[in-house]
Design a protein around this motif. Structure first.
Motif, PDB file in Angstrom:
ATOM      1  N   TRP A 115      -5.049   4.371  -4.437  1.00  0.00           N
ATOM      2  CA  TRP A 115      -3.644   4.036  -4.632  1.00  0.00           C
ATOM      3  C   TRP A 115      -2.741   5.087  -3.998  1.00  0.00           C
ATOM      4  CZ3 TRP A 115      -7.346   3.200  -8.299  1.00  0.00           C
ATOM      5  CH2 TRP A 115      -7.415   1.924  -8.874  1.00  0.00           C
ATOM      6  N   ASN A 116      -1.700   4.641  -3.304  1.00  0.00           N
ATOM      7  CA  ASN A 116      -0.656   5.521  -2.804  1.00  0.00           C
ATOM      8  C   ASN A 116       0.482   5.510  -3.809  1.00  0.00           C
ATOM      9  OD1 ASN A 116       1.325   6.917  -1.450  1.00  0.00           O
ATOM     10  ND2 ASN A 116       1.352   5.596   0.353  1.00  0.00           N
ATOM     11  N   LEU A 117       0.694   6.628  -4.515  1.00  0.00           N
ATOM     12  CA  LEU A 117       1.712   6.694  -5.554  1.00  0.00           C
ATOM     13  C   LEU A 117       3.075   7.118  -5.018  1.00  0.00           C
ATOM     14  CD1 LEU A 117      -0.313   8.365  -8.454  1.00  0.00           C
ATOM     15  CD2 LEU A 117      -0.147   5.938  -7.819  1.00  0.00           C
ATOM     16  N   GLY A 122      -1.853  10.649  -3.949  1.00  0.00           N
ATOM     17  CA  GLY A 122      -2.761   9.520  -4.033  1.00  0.00           C
ATOM     18  C   GLY A 122      -3.813   9.743  -5.091  1.00  0.00           C
ATOM     19  N   ILE A 150      -7.643  12.947  -7.276  1.00  0.00           N
ATOM     20  CA  ILE A 150      -6.205  13.002  -7.027  1.00  0.00           C
ATOM     21  C   ILE A 150      -5.962  13.964  -5.881  1.00  0.00           C
ATOM     22  CG2 ILE A 150      -5.885  14.769  -8.824  1.00  0.00           C
ATOM     23  CD1 ILE A 150      -3.055  13.573  -9.248  1.00  0.00           C
TER      24      ILE A 150
END
Length: 284
Positions: A115-117, A122, A150
């Motif tokens: 996931w790209n937050l 990420g 992370i």
């Protein structure tokens, strides 16, 4: 990995003949921003290491080679990029001066959601399995691998923590070797300066309790430093680690690592300018 194997990602040799460590080699994901999304494409990542452990009366040596194919698909699931990994370890070891044994380690098949937050942060979750194998001096039992990572990759940094949790499906080999479940933690904090990349690294590993009274769980904490250089599409990384704490290995280990990252195919529309390796900002 026997003591642990792109994340890719895988099997190493324990110091004593009666015990085996995890399927995933401790320290194997150092230097890789495994929490971040890969640009869409196919990558070859080869991580090779040679270690010498100060066992008495003679030292123990092991070489672990982890060729890995990583496929970052254009597909998403739960708003995460879907990525796949295959690793086929090749291992050689000599325990306390004995003749070398060598063989093929357990293959790893794994899928990952990344996931790209935003704000260059990420997170990822990898689930896979090490397949059973009959090579006698390596880990033989099948196991499951969960990995939680992370990464911060902004401002030319790679700050990554990767927690690896492994569960063996059979806790005993046919010869009686005990396979405890395990936890590994790989840590990276590197900075890019032009084509160069440098910074401190560390890893820790521990066997989890098995309830076996005669068990001597193994564990270690190691620290070191990493240097990388971008040659264009191919990136090289080298790092050295040294145990500062060890438990039931028979001595401290010094290990040298070398990694090559080769994009075999990359969607140019996905890759940001000057980002030619496995992640957006790290190790170009």
């Amino acid at each position: 990995m026997t003591r642990r194997t792109l994340a890719v990602l895988l099997s190493c040799v324990a110091a004593g003949p009666a015990y085996a460590g995890s399927a995933a080699q401790p320290g194997q994901t150092i230097g890789l921003p495994v929490g971040a999304q890969l640009p869409v494409g196919l990558y070859f990542v080869d991580t090779s290491s040679f270690g010498v452990r100060d066992t008495a009366p003679l030292s123990s040596e092991s070489n672990v080679n982890l060729p890995t194919f990583a496929w970052a698909t254009p597909w998403t699931l739960f708003n995460a990029r879907l990525q796949f990994f295959f690793t086929q370890p090749v291992v050689a070891s000599s325990t306390r001066g004995a003749p070398y044994n060598s063989g093929i380690g357990q293959p790893l098949l794994a899928g990952q959601l990344a996931w790209n937050l935003g704000n260059d942060i990420g997170v990822s979750y990898l689930f896979g399995g090490y397949l059973p194998i009959e090579t006698q001096f390596l880990t033989q039992s099948a196991s499951l691998s969960h990995r939680f990572a992370i990464s911060y990759t902004g401002n030319d940094w790679n700050i990554t923590a990767n927690l690896l949790y492994g569960l063996f499906l059979d806790t005993r080999s046919p010869s009686g070797t005990l396979y405890p479940d395990y936890i590994n933690l790989d840590l990276t904090m590197t900075k890019k300066f032009g084509k160069w990349q440098v910074g401190p690294v560390a890893f820790a590993s521990t066997d989890l309790p098995t309830g076996v009274a005669s068990e001597r769980p193994q564990g270690q904490i190691a620290v070191g430093g990493l240097v990388g250089y971008n040659f264009g599409p191919v990136n090289l990384q080298a790092y050295v680690t040294r145990d500062v704490v060890e438990r039931n290995y028979g001595g401290h280990e010094t290990r040298g690592w070398l990694r090559a990252i080769v994009p075999l195919y990359q969607d140019k529309g996905e890759a940001a300018p000057n980002r030619t390796t496995v992640t957006r900002r790290q190790s170009q």
